[in-house]
Scaffold this active site. Structure first.
Site, PDB file in Angstrom:
ATOM      1  N   HIS A  68       0.842  -1.208   0.000  1.00 10.11           N
ATOM      2  CA  HIS A  68       0.000   0.000   0.000  1.00 10.11           C
ATOM      3  C   HIS A  68       0.871   1.250   0.000  1.00 10.11           C
ATOM      4  O   HIS A  68       0.418   2.322  -0.359  1.00 10.11           O
ATOM      5  CB  HIS A  68      -0.982  -0.001   1.179  1.00 10.11           C
ATOM      6  CG  HIS A  68      -0.343   0.315   2.498  1.00 10.11           C
ATOM      7  ND1 HIS A  68       0.488  -0.558   3.152  1.00 10.11           N
ATOM      8  CD2 HIS A  68      -0.391   1.423   3.277  1.00 10.11           C
ATOM      9  CE1 HIS A  68       0.913   0.000   4.273  1.00 10.11           C
ATOM     10  NE2 HIS A  68       0.391   1.197   4.378  1.00 10.11           N
ATOM     11  N   LYS A 112       9.385  -2.883   3.503  1.00  7.22           N
ATOM     12  CA  LYS A 112      10.515  -2.727   4.426  1.00  7.22           C
ATOM     13  C   LYS A 112      10.471  -3.787   5.493  1.00  7.22           C
ATOM     14  O   LYS A 112       9.401  -4.097   6.030  1.00  7.22           O
ATOM     15  CB  LYS A 112      10.419  -1.333   5.080  1.00  7.22           C
ATOM     16  CG  LYS A 112      11.638  -0.938   5.851  1.00  7.22           C
ATOM     17  CD  LYS A 112      12.704  -0.363   4.949  1.00  7.22           C
ATOM     18  CE  LYS A 112      14.029  -0.205   5.660  1.00  7.22           C
ATOM     19  NZ  LYS A 112      14.748  -1.479   5.854  1.00  7.22           N
ATOM     20  N   LYS A 119       3.546  -2.056  11.921  1.00  3.78           N
ATOM     21  CA  LYS A 119       4.562  -1.292  12.633  1.00  3.78           C
ATOM     22  C   LYS A 119       4.834   0.034  11.925  1.00  3.78           C
ATOM     23  O   LYS A 119       4.841   1.102  12.529  1.00  3.78           O
ATOM     24  CB  LYS A 119       5.836  -2.148  12.672  1.00  3.78           C
ATOM     25  CG  LYS A 119       6.933  -1.640  13.550  1.00  3.78           C
ATOM     26  CD  LYS A 119       8.186  -2.506  13.447  1.00  3.78           C
ATOM     27  CE  LYS A 119       8.013  -3.922  13.937  1.00  3.78           C
ATOM     28  NZ  LYS A 119       9.311  -4.613  14.144  1.00  3.78           N
ATOM     29  N   LYS A 144       9.579  -8.948   4.925  1.00  2.00           N
ATOM     30  CA  LYS A 144      10.517  -9.654   5.815  1.00  2.00           C
ATOM     31  C   LYS A 144      11.215 -10.743   5.025  1.00  2.00           C
ATOM     32  O   LYS A 144      10.644 -11.290   4.077  1.00  2.00           O
ATOM     33  CB  LYS A 144       9.771 -10.301   6.982  1.00  2.00           C
ATOM     34  CG  LYS A 144      10.657 -10.576   8.181  1.00  2.00           C
ATOM     35  CD  LYS A 144      10.842  -9.309   8.971  1.00  2.00           C
ATOM     36  CE  LYS A 144      11.611  -9.498  10.233  1.00  2.00           C
ATOM     37  NZ  LYS A 144      11.426  -8.353  11.107  1.00  2.00           N
ATOM     38  N   SER A 200      15.795   3.247  10.199  1.00  2.00           N
ATOM     39  CA  SER A 200      16.037   2.766   8.832  1.00  2.00           C
ATOM     40  C   SER A 200      15.452   3.751   7.822  1.00  2.00           C
ATOM     41  O   SER A 200      16.033   3.999   6.766  1.00  2.00           O
ATOM     42  CB  SER A 200      15.369   1.400   8.610  1.00  2.00           C
ATOM     43  OG  SER A 200      16.188   0.372   9.092  1.00  2.00           O
TER      44      SER A 200
HETATM   45  N1  GLU Z   1      14.281  -6.037  11.761  1.00  2.00           N
HETATM   46  C1  GLU Z   1      13.793  -4.842  12.346  1.00  2.00           C
HETATM   47  C2  GLU Z   1      12.317  -4.983  12.695  1.00  2.00           C
HETATM   48  O1  GLU Z   1      11.827  -6.069  12.840  1.00  2.00           O
HETATM   49  C3  GLU Z   1      14.109  -3.612  11.512  1.00  2.00           C
HETATM   50  C4  GLU Z   1      13.467  -3.549  10.177  1.00  2.00           C
HETATM   51  C5  GLU Z   1      13.957  -2.408   9.304  1.00  2.00           C
HETATM   52  O2  GLU Z   1      14.743  -1.599   9.754  1.00  2.00           O
HETATM   53  O3  GLU Z   1      13.525  -2.385   8.158  1.00  2.00           O
HETATM   54  O4  GLU Z   1      11.630  -4.031  12.911  1.00  2.00           O
END
Ligand code: GLU
Length: 472
Positions: free
Chosen positions: A66, A71, A95, A107, A363
Site C-alpha cells: 500500500h 521494508k 509497525k 521480511k 532505517s
Molecule cells: N528487523 C527490524 C524490525 O523487525 C528492523 C526492520 C527495518 O529496519 O527495516 O523491525
C-alpha cells in the site's frame, strides 16, 4: 515452547481480527490488508569451505505494497519457515503505519544457524540470496528494502548493498536498497542502538502517564524501576543500556544458555564482555545464577523486556510472570493466550509492533539519507553554532555576565547526525504512544494496548487504500 494452537501468522491474524471489530472498514478491505501479497520461497546451492554443496532454503515476503518500498529485516535462524516470515512481514506493515513511516511491510529469512558457518560461507550465502532477490525484482530502493534482524547485522547489510550495486551499475540510489549498513557504506549514525532506544522511549512515555501508572500501582517515571531483560543481542543490550542510564535497575539478564540476577542492578556492558569470554552469563561475579534461562521471565520486577524470539511467553508460563508491565522488544514474544492471561490480571503489555519500531524508524532516516546523498547536519551544523555563539555574546554583553566554557559548549553545539536521528526517533515514539493511548481511551471497549495499536494501524492502512480509490 509455543501454544501449538495457532501458527505465528495465525496469531497475528487473530490480533488483527480482534482489533478490526473496533473499526468501520468494509470486510473485503480488511481481508486485503491482512493478506500477504507476495511470498518468494527460494532454494539455491552454495559450496561450503570443505567442498560440500549445501542447498539453502530462504524467503522474502512482501506483506503489503500500500506504500512503497516494502521494508523489513532479514533473519538468519534455524527456525525460519514461511509462516514465520509471513507473520513478521505482516507485523512490519502495521509497525510502519503506527510510527508513520511510509513503507509497506516485508521480511526475509534464511534457514541457517549462522554460528555453524564460516564468515566466507555466510558471505557467499548472503550474496547469492541478494542475487536471487535482484533476479525476481524483490529488492531495490523503491521496491523492497531489507535490514538487519535476528542473526544479521551491519556486515551482512554491507554484502547486500555491494552485491546489489554491482548487479545494477549506474543506479544512483543503490545505497538505499538496504538499511542498517556500516557508516562507510551509507549507514546512518544511531541505527545500531535504535531499536533499544525506541523501546526505552516508548516505555518511558507510558511510565510518564499518571493514570496508567496509578492503575498498575507504580510510581511515575523510569527512575528506580526494576527491569528484567531477556536476550543480550543488539536489542536487549541497548534496551538494558538506556534503562540503566535513565536510573532503572536491570536486576536480571537472560540469555538462551543461562540467566543471572543481582538485586543491585547489572551493567550490560560488563555482562556482554563476560559472556563473550566465557560463552555464557553463568558465573558472572556478584550475581546469582539462573541456569534455566526461562525462569528469569518469572522474576519479581516492574518491567519485563523480552528481547529475543517469538512465543517465549505462552499459556504454559504466563500465569507465573510477576512483572507489572511487559515491553515487547522482540517480535511476537507473547502468544494470544498469554495476552489473555495478562489482560485478566491487569498487567500492561506494550506491544511489539509499536514498541520495537525504533529500528525501522531509523532505517527510514537512513533511506532518506541515501536518497538525498547528504549526511544529516552537514548543511546546518556550523550555521547553527555561529548563530548560537552570536546570541550568547549579545546576552553576555547586555547582562555583563559570562557563562562557563562547559555551559557555552552545551548551548552553542549544533546538531550532529546522531543527535538528529535520536531526536527524530524520540519524537516518533512519543507521538506513536500518544496516538495509541488516545484510541484506547476513546473506546473503553478496546481490551488492551495491542488491540488499540492494531486499530491505529488498520485505520491508517485502510485510509491509504481507500484514498487510492481502489476501495470506494
Ligand atoms: N528487523 C527490524 C524490525 O523487525 C528492523 C526492520 C527495518 O529496519 O527495516 O523491525
Amino acid at each position: 515452547m509455543s501454544d501449538q494452537t495457532y501458527s505465528f501468522f495465525q496469531s497475528v491474524e487473530k490480533s488483527f481480527d480482534k482489533a478490526a471489530k473496533f473499526t468501520k472498514w468494509d470486510q473485503g478491505l480488511l481481508e486485503q490488508i491482512k493478506a500477504c501479497n507476495s511470498v518468494y520461497r527460494m532454494r539455491f546451492p552454495v559450496k561450503m569451505d570443505d567442498g560440500r554443496i549445501e542447498v539453502i532454503e530462504a524467503y522474502r515476503v512482501q506483506h503489503s505494497q500500500h506504500k512503497s518500498p516494502c521494508k523489513g529485516g532479514i533473519r538468519f535462524s534455524d527456525e525460519v519457515n514461511q509462516d514465520e516470515v509471513m507473520a513478521l512481514a505482516a507485523l512490519m506493515t502495521y509497525k510502519c503505519a503506527i510510527v508513520n513511516v511510509p513503507f509497506g511491510g516485508g521480511k526475509g529469512g534464511i534457514k541457517i544457524n549462522p554460528h555453524k558457518y564460516s564468515a566466507y560461507e555466510l558471505e557467499k550465502i548472503t550474496r547469492r540470496y541478494t542475487a536471487e532477490l535482484v533476479k525476481k525484482n524483490f529488492i531495490g530502493p523503491g521496491i523492497d528494502v531489507p535490514a538487519p534482524d535476528y542473526g544479521t547485522g551491519e556486515r551482512e547489510m554491507a554484502w547486500i548493498v555491494d552485491t546489489y550495486a554491482s548487479l545494477k551499475p549506474g543506479e544512483i540510489d543503490a545505497a538505499g536498497c538496504v538499511t542498517g549498513k556500516p557508516i562507510s557504506q551509507g549507514g546512518v549514525r544511531g541505527r545500531k542502538g535504535a531499536t533499544g532506544l525506541g523501546v526505552f522511549f516508548g516505555v518511558r512515555e507510558v511510565c510518564n502517564m499518571p493514570d496508567i501508572m496509578k492503575k498498575l500501582g507504580l510510581t511515575i517515571g523510569i527512575e528506580g524501576k526494576t527491569v528484567v531483560v531477556q536476550g543480550l543481542g543488539n536489542v536487549g543490550f541497548h534496551s538494558a543500556k538506556y534503562f540503566r542510564e535513565a536510573g532503572a535497575k536491570v536486576v536480571a539478564i537472560a540469555e538462551y544458555n543461562g540467566a543471572i540476577y543481582n538485586a543491585n542492578g547489572l551493567n550490560e556492558e560488563e555482562c556482554f564482555e563476560y559472556k563473550k569470554k566465557n560463552g555464557s552469563l553463568l558465573g558472572f561475579p556478584g550475581a546469582t545464577d539462573i541456569p534455566n534461562s526461562n525462569d528469569a521471565l518469572e522474576l519479581e520486577c516492574d518491567i519485563l523486556i523480552p528481547a529475543a524470539l517469538e512465543n517465549v511467553i505462552n499459556k504454559n508460563n504466563a500465569d507465573r510472570v510477576k512483572a507489572k508491565m511487559i515491553g515487547e522488544a522482540a517480535n511476537g514474544p507473547l502468544t494470544p493466550e498469554a495476552d489473555d492471561v495478562f489482560n485478566a490480571k491487569g498487567i500492561l503489555v506494550i506491544p511489539d509492533m509499536y514498541l520495537n519500531a525504533g529500528g525501522v524508524t531509523v532505517s527510514y532516516f537512513e533511506w532518506l539519507k541515501n536518497l538525498s546523498h547528504v549526511r544529516y547536519g552537514r548543511m546546518e551544523k556550523r550555521f547553527d553554532e555561529n548563530q548560537n555563539e552570536k546570541i550568547i555574546r549579545q546576552i553576555e554583553s547586555l547582562t555583563g555576565k559570562a557563562i562557563s566554557d562547559a555551559e557555552r559548549h552545551q548551548i552553542v553545539h549544533g546538531a550532529d547526525e546522531v543527535d538528529l536521528v535520536q531526536s527524530g526517533l524520540e519524537e516518533t515514539m512519543i507521538t506513536a504512544t500518544q496516538e495509541i493511548m488516545e484510541i484506547w481511551k476513546a473506546n473503553p471497549e478496546i481490551p488492551d494496548m495491542r488491540t488499540a495499536a492494531y486499530v491505529n494501524a488498520i485505520n491508517k492502512v485502510a485510509t491509504s487504500y481507500s484514498e487510492l480509490g481502489i476501495f470506494p
